[in-house]
Design a protein around this motif. Sequence first.
Motif, PDB file in Angstrom:
ATOM      1  N   ASP A  30       9.803   3.967   1.176  1.00 58.17           N
ATOM      2  CA  ASP A  30       8.590   3.955   2.001  1.00 58.17           C
ATOM      3  C   ASP A  30       8.113   2.538   2.301  1.00 58.17           C
ATOM      4  N   ARG A  31       8.319   1.667   1.346  1.00 57.62           N
ATOM      5  CA  ARG A  31       7.887   0.275   1.581  1.00 57.62           C
ATOM      6  C   ARG A  31       8.716  -0.389   2.668  1.00 57.62           C
ATOM      7  N   ALA A  53       7.624   1.022   5.860  1.00 61.79           N
ATOM      8  CA  ALA A  53       6.303   0.460   6.190  1.00 61.79           C
ATOM      9  C   ALA A  53       6.407  -0.762   7.100  1.00 61.79           C
ATOM     10  N   GLU A 111       5.997   0.570  10.404  1.00 63.80           N
ATOM     11  CA  GLU A 111       4.616   1.025  10.622  1.00 63.80           C
ATOM     12  C   GLU A 111       3.723  -0.180  10.892  1.00 63.80           C
ATOM     13  N   GLU A 139       0.825  -1.207   0.000  1.00 64.60           N
ATOM     14  CA  GLU A 139       0.000   0.000   0.000  1.00 64.60           C
ATOM     15  C   GLU A 139       0.860   1.258   0.000  1.00 64.60           C
ATOM     16  N   ALA A 140       2.127   1.077   0.419  1.00 68.88           N
ATOM     17  CA  ALA A 140       3.043   2.225   0.412  1.00 68.88           C
ATOM     18  C   ALA A 140       3.594   2.420  -0.994  1.00 68.88           C
TER      19      ALA A 140
END
Lengths: 187, 187, 187, 187
Positions: free
Chosen positions: C80-81, C84, C87, C74-75
């Motif tokens: 960012d992945r 994630a 996260e 989704e990232a």
Amino acid sequence: MRHSKVRDHIVTTASNLFYSKGYNLTGINEIIKEAGIAKATLYNHFPSKEDICIAYLQSKNVTFTKDINAFVNEAAPGKDRIYALFEFLKLFFDQKDFNGCWCLNTYTEMPKENETVREEIQQQKNDFIDFIKELIVENHSQESDNENMMLARKIYLLYEGAISESKLHQNTWPIEASLSLCKKILE
Amino acid sequence: MRHSKVRDHIVTTASNLFYSKGYNLTGINEIIKEAGIAKATLYNHFPSKEDICIAYLQSKNVTFTKDINAFVNEAAPGKDRIYALFEFLKLFFDQKDFNGCWCLNTYTEMPKENETVREEIQQQKNDFIDFIKELIVENHSQESDNENMMLARKIYLLYEGAISESKLHQNTWPIEASLSLCKKILE
Amino acid sequence: MRHSKVRDHIVTTASNLFYSKGYNLTGINEIIKEAGIAKATLYNHFPSKEDICIAYLQSKNVTFTKDINAFVNEAAPGKDRIYALFEFLKLFFDQKDFNGCWCLNTYTEMPKENETVREEIQQQKNDFIDFIKELIVENHSQESDNENMMLARKIYLLYEGAISESKLHQNTWPIEASLSLCKKILE
Amino acid sequence: MRHSKVRDHIVTTASNLFYSKGYNLTGINEIIKEAGIAKATLYNHFPSKEDICIAYLQSKNVTFTKDINAFVNEAAPGKDRIYALFEFLKLFFDQKDFNGCWCLNTYTEMPKENETVREEIQQQKNDFIDFIKELIVENHSQESDNENMMLARKIYLLYEGAISESKLHQNTWPIEASLSLCKKILE
DNA sequence: CATGAATGAGCATTCATTCAT
DNA sequence: AATGAATGAATGCTCATTCAT
């Protein structure tokens, strides 16, 4: 399954040991050895030793209630049925494993904190007082309910004194004395 | 050295524990911890736990005998002194650590084989019966010795029933009922 | 029949217990009670507790792999992945039964001799490292395979430290710190 | 007497077993057999197994703190002392009974309810973080206290990841990777 | 495929007692 | 006379597993 053969066997075995040796002097090991079962088998049927104790008390009470009812009903209605309580006690005393009252014994052995056992015992005793009261009502029903209760308690006290003291003195004189006193107050 | 300060301290400590918790539920460790002494110190004064039990029974009896004697002597000579037995019991019941009769309790807790303890208890009870008989003799000495004994046993039974049952039911009604019955047979 | 409804139910039930209480602190009895099945039914599906453990580990891994894949996808592609991952860990931490990593926990609880379980766990962790490596490759594929692996292992170590320590300190700071460090080495 | 020879012997014996086999997989019987003492002797020194666990954790920590302090002080002041943490870990890993971190292991094995043990472990970890922070302060003291703490936590996380994963993968690469990462963030 | 009943080996803990000092 | 340390035997209870049906 509340009633199984093994369960009954455990209760019977434990009852004999608890009654004759006392609750605290009877170990789980002795019960399983005597019953010829594995330890885990016992614990599959009862969560704890205390639960066996409750079953023991109830089992003793069922037999006692049945037997004493049958016995007093053989006597003629009236005072004789009350006197029969003490005749019953004499037969009880003569049994070779007589060791007094399972209720009084267990009450003494239990820690004060154990309210479950204490309440079971108090219940049994109150039921017994009620049973005596019924015999009194049959005999002289002209009295008030309160007076019947008072009388029942007195006869109950004589019975309890007789069972305790016949055990302690290893003699029947307490039963005879209680019966004699009982006759005096009913005459 | 039969009487030492430490010995008395052990007996006092053990007595309180034995009486309130029961003999089997009181461990040696608890006694020495409460008494603030070393384990070997206790065993220097008493060969075994059973010997502490004997000392406990005797100690209780000495106090009881002294106290009940004093108490009944405060009553007017005659029947009142006999009724005073039950008044004494009421005071006993009101004590915060009341736990019935140490003799009956200990008799129940001991293995049947322990004759030493059993005999000590029986002796105490027979002494108590004799004490009651003396009160009866003072009151109506015109009866035969045998009849006095019979009466003493009956009052004894009432007393024993009262102490046992007031403990079990946690109530004074057994004492009241016994006293009432006692009055009836003495009137 | 490798997949039956009952089997899945057992695994689900056991998984919840193993994860939240620990493998050794979860008894067979607790599993069957919670699952509402008979003991022999459980043993019809699994030869031993250890086999349930393997199924538990695999089940956890299947869910985890699916969930974390979906989450990172989704990232936006790129760094960012990778961030994630942490996260995702925060969400994991917030679940009310969070108890760290099932692999590390089980590895700790098992006897050293149990190679089956140890290998399953090592496999899962190596797969996870490979998964991280894939994310890295997507991001900066200009590096050598060896360097990608080295980096993957470092991020893996941060992840593992974060999960262990957020459990131990019952706080999210380890996750934040790991994420912060992760960002630093990727910048 | 808090420190006796036997007590220390029990702690040493139990520590070795707890550390290498795990707390739950080590029985009291094994400890006393290995220590060559009677069961009651053990319980004279420790009220319960949990208390031995606390003593084990503290004993491990005392040794660890002393050893790691001595080890890092042999390195030159500055970054080298921080890198020495990971060199120390390599030596730790090489010991034949290496089984990861006693704190993480024990935390995993204990029921969640056991707050005593959990707090002991958290305390040890926080002390360790403080120790790392001291090394950082020595190195670049120009940073704020908060930033030093943040950095300490990161190095701590690397250390924790390294110890956990070197155990799991039975390999030193996690230590090398953590060290490499540590160097990167300190450069 | 499912079950209720049974089991031996093990658990942590407590007991009254003894011993060396 | 007093002590702290040690002990063997027993306590109540739980474990994963097996078996007959």
